[in-house]
Design a protein around this motif. Sequence first.
Motif, PDB file in Angstrom:
ATOM      1  N   PHE A  87       2.019   1.277  -5.056  1.00 42.74           N
ATOM      2  CA  PHE A  87       0.909   1.700  -4.209  1.00 42.74           C
ATOM      3  C   PHE A  87      -0.396   1.700  -5.007  1.00 42.74           C
ATOM      4  N   ASP A  88      -1.521   1.563  -4.273  1.00 34.52           N
ATOM      5  CA  ASP A  88      -2.829   1.487  -4.926  1.00 34.52           C
ATOM      6  C   ASP A  88      -3.546   2.837  -4.959  1.00 34.52           C
ATOM      7  N   ALA A  99      -5.444  10.921  -2.079  1.00 33.66           N
ATOM      8  CA  ALA A  99      -5.065   9.819  -1.182  1.00 33.66           C
ATOM      9  C   ALA A  99      -6.142   9.638  -0.116  1.00 33.66           C
ATOM     10  N   PRO A 100      -6.482   8.394   0.211  1.00 35.78           N
ATOM     11  CA  PRO A 100      -7.472   8.159   1.276  1.00 35.78           C
ATOM     12  C   PRO A 100      -7.022   8.789   2.586  1.00 35.78           C
ATOM     13  N   ASP A 102      -3.148   2.491   5.715  1.00 39.16           N
ATOM     14  CA  ASP A 102      -2.315   1.918   4.636  1.00 39.16           C
ATOM     15  C   ASP A 102      -2.722   0.510   4.214  1.00 39.16           C
ATOM     16  N   LYS A 103      -3.749  -0.051   4.841  1.00 38.09           N
ATOM     17  CA  LYS A 103      -4.133  -1.420   4.490  1.00 38.09           C
ATOM     18  C   LYS A 103      -4.984  -1.497   3.236  1.00 38.09           C
ATOM     19  N   PHE A 104      -5.334  -0.341   2.674  1.00 39.10           N
ATOM     20  CA  PHE A 104      -6.039  -0.352   1.384  1.00 39.10           C
ATOM     21  C   PHE A 104      -5.101  -0.766   0.258  1.00 39.10           C
ATOM     22  N   ASN A 105      -3.803  -0.706   0.490  1.00 40.95           N
ATOM     23  CA  ASN A 105      -2.831  -1.153  -0.507  1.00 40.95           C
ATOM     24  C   ASN A 105      -2.806  -2.680  -0.555  1.00 40.95           C
ATOM     25  N   THR A 106      -3.066  -3.244  -1.728  1.00 42.07           N
ATOM     26  CA  THR A 106      -3.134  -4.708  -1.848  1.00 42.07           C
ATOM     27  C   THR A 106      -1.777  -5.363  -1.601  1.00 42.07           C
ATOM     28  N   ASN A 127      -6.958   7.467   5.393  1.00 40.97           N
ATOM     29  CA  ASN A 127      -6.166   6.524   6.193  1.00 40.97           C
ATOM     30  C   ASN A 127      -4.901   6.092   5.462  1.00 40.97           C
ATOM     31  N   SER A 128      -4.284   7.048   4.793  1.00 41.34           N
ATOM     32  CA  SER A 128      -3.013   6.799   4.108  1.00 41.34           C
ATOM     33  C   SER A 128      -1.899   7.579   4.796  1.00 41.34           C
ATOM     34  N   SER A 129      -0.778   6.924   5.045  1.00 44.48           N
ATOM     35  CA  SER A 129       0.375   7.621   5.619  1.00 44.48           C
ATOM     36  C   SER A 129       1.058   8.498   4.584  1.00 44.48           C
ATOM     37  N   ILE A 130       0.864   8.172   3.314  1.00 43.51           N
ATOM     38  CA  ILE A 130       1.459   8.941   2.218  1.00 43.51           C
ATOM     39  C   ILE A 130       0.380   9.819   1.618  1.00 43.51           C
ATOM     40  N   LYS A 131       0.577  11.126   1.696  1.00 40.56           N
ATOM     41  CA  LYS A 131      -0.374  12.068   1.116  1.00 40.56           C
ATOM     42  C   LYS A 131       0.385  13.056   0.239  1.00 40.56           C
ATOM     43  N   PHE A 132      -0.282  13.595  -0.764  1.00 39.12           N
ATOM     44  CA  PHE A 132       0.391  14.454  -1.743  1.00 39.12           C
ATOM     45  C   PHE A 132      -0.646  15.273  -2.494  1.00 39.12           C
ATOM     46  N   ASP A 133      -0.176  16.366  -3.107  1.00 37.30           N
ATOM     47  CA  ASP A 133      -1.007  17.176  -3.998  1.00 37.30           C
ATOM     48  C   ASP A 133      -0.499  17.105  -5.436  1.00 37.30           C
ATOM     49  N   MET A 134       0.833  17.104  -5.589  1.00 37.46           N
ATOM     50  CA  MET A 134       1.460  17.002  -6.910  1.00 37.46           C
ATOM     51  C   MET A 134       2.616  16.017  -6.845  1.00 37.46           C
ATOM     52  N   LEU A 135       2.801  15.279  -7.922  1.00 37.19           N
ATOM     53  CA  LEU A 135       3.905  14.335  -8.018  1.00 37.19           C
ATOM     54  C   LEU A 135       4.783  14.704  -9.211  1.00 37.19           C
ATOM     55  N   PHE A 136       6.074  14.899  -8.927  1.00 34.45           N
ATOM     56  CA  PHE A 136       7.053  15.252  -9.947  1.00 34.45           C
ATOM     57  C   PHE A 136       7.947  14.040 -10.228  1.00 34.45           C
ATOM     58  N   SER A 137       8.508  13.996 -11.390  1.00 35.80           N
ATOM     59  CA  SER A 137       9.430  12.917 -11.738  1.00 35.80           C
ATOM     60  C   SER A 137      10.712  13.035 -10.917  1.00 35.80           C
TER      61      SER A 137
END
Length: 791
Positions: free
Chosen positions: A131-132, A188-189, A48-52, A191-201
């Motif tokens: 998030f970056d 998502a990289p 998660d350190k790739f996020n500025t 080394n990301s704790s947040i991973k996803f395939d699709m994002l809905f509103s």
Amino acid sequence: MIKNYFKTAWRNLLNNKFYSAINIIGLTVGLAVGLLILLWVNDELSFDKFNTKADQLYQMDAQIGTGSSKQLWAGVQGPVATYALKEVPGVQNAVRLVYNYDYSVFRYKDKLLGTGDNGNWYVDPSFFRIFDFKLLKGNINAPFPNYKSIVITESTAKRFFGDADPIGKILLADNKDNYTVAGLIADAPENSSIKFDMLFSIEVRKKQYSGNDYWKSMDSDWGNYYTNTFLQLQPGTSTQAVADKLTKIHIQHQPGPDASKVKYQLQPFTQIHLYNPDGSASGMQTVRIFLIVAIFILLIACINYVNLSTARAMLRSKEVSIRKIIGAEKKQLFAQFIIETVLFFSMALILAFAAIELLMPLYNNVSGKQMQFNLLDAGIWKVIGLTVLGTLTVSSIYPALLLSSFKPISALKGKISLGVGNTAFRKILVVTQFVFSIGLIIGTIIINNQLRYIREKELGYDKSYVFSFGMRDMQKNYEAVRAELLNQPGIHGVTSSSDNIISISNNTSDTDWDGKGPNTMFLIHPMYIDQYYMNLFQVKMAAGTGFSGYKTDTGHYILNETAVRGMGITNPVGKRFKLHNVNGTIIGVVKDFHFASLKQKIEPAIFAYQPGNDWRMSVRTTGRDASKAIAAVGKIWKQYNSAFPFEYTFLDSDYNDLYKTDERSGTLFTAFAAIAIFISCLGLFGLATYTAQVRVKEIGIRKVLGATVVNITTMLSKDFLVLVVISLIIASPVAWFAMNKWLEDYAYRISVQWWVFAVAGITAVIIAFITMSFQAIKAALANPVKSLRSE
């Protein structure tokens, strides 16, 4: 001058091929394995350190309950983010993530595909600014033009549309709702704790509130803790002040006495991968262990080099003395021996790079990662640089000082002695090596015993040969489907429930019973089951009866023993109990069984009968009949759910998934322990060879005087075996303490037995003896005439 140093070092390397080979092999294996472990550690620490904005981001956690049922959750209510932005000073931005369980398959033209491995999420538009994650196509300020828009990852786009532009394409979700692709986002990289395939509103989730239920809208629902909420704070903002303010807001808006029993806290975003919400180490404990193991292995490799270099100092004393007599200064000799070490390390490092490149696919497969050994990556060189600098410093200075300090006249007369101090130092180094190695053997035995305990522990129910799946439209005709399945070959039982027995995830405090204290907030896991559930899983009753399947069972409850103890109810059968808005009667108590990881204690659970809520079917079969049972269920599935693929999992597999990380760590730890022993024995082999070499005349004389092969082998081996025994004595209490700390992570665990240390010690002694006896026996069998004829 430098060129001459390298020439001399190269010549010395070639003139002593055996010892050079031992040094290079030991350093190569040590560097390769040490770097592999440190790359893993570096990857874990980089999450998660790739996020500025990572240092400004915090996950909202909620502490809920009182007394023994107190828990800390990583999910909070929907309104927390809204009120944080409106009313809490220092909150710069906020985002909610809610897992999307509503859709599982998507159709594009004639292509029907399921959700990817990383799942689908409802998110606020601020997700793309906080998030970056790189938005490749779309509008970062308006990622969802309307609530029927979605953003998909590159890999998802590739699955559905190939190389075509995904923007504007329409996906049909679960054969009922159309969504238009409005954005394309990079995967998502790793080394990301947040991973996803699709994002809905998030608007889609908001529209699921009808306005007629108890909670009218998402922003007024203070009762359900289902959003992963992240806050971006302005620099210098007190996290405690933010948490306290949100706690007060919650008390103001949630009705009832339970509101005051909820407290919020903020967890730094960069810690969520390696730490639990309460701040205790989770994955960080494994990272620390592996970092220590890497240091141990590198030190063992360094000790090998130092030991062999100092042991062979006597053989190089005349060379050094002649150099001094013809004018070489001590600093020049020091530089010469430093260059020799650099040459050894350079060769070992090149070979280590090649070994890492070859082993990386296997290493990734075992560790479950997707690391790359890219020598153009600055982060890789940071790890390499620190490793090489540390090991080179440790390995070079003492041998160089020792070898450059001889008195030339004494050496040329053959009267030089390195003294007791040097011999003692070498013994200390050997003991240090085997302390590390024996400690790793003990750790390996204990870790594997704990993992075996997990695999073999009686859980309180029978999960063997049971597969489960969500029923979808089969649920409307459950009894008919069940009757039909029971007539199929290979099917020995069918039941339904609202959750997976391996891991019951739901939790509620909405309960009441006679005698409940006015300030008590009791958390319990609710699960809806049918009347066949307890029999199929062979869950034992402690008191009362199970469900019969009559309509009256909708007002009946079954508790587990932990719930009864936690609520303080004596003779619970027949007592009143209320779950949510249904007043009922306790008709039974089941014996405690494990419905979560063995790292957690068994928590309170309640089972209710409400046909329509139990959407999950479980089918029991046998090993021989499994394929027939799956085919039979699949056939009926197509009758009711022809538009959806039949997807199922065996409970044994679900259970193993709970400990997948532990199993991987155990496999790696075993491999590292074996490598540490190998490197230690490599050095021991070199020392044994050197000892036999310098004592060759003594051995010859002893043989002439009648010494047997056994006598000579014992003479050459006993000193080293004493050092191994001393290592065991030192390593045992240290390993006992360390492994007991590791076991504390499990609520249900083995106890460390004395025989573990005995096995580790015997193993180390046997391995060391085999290693030394090869050279000892070879020396003992040599013809004494050859060693004595020069006298």
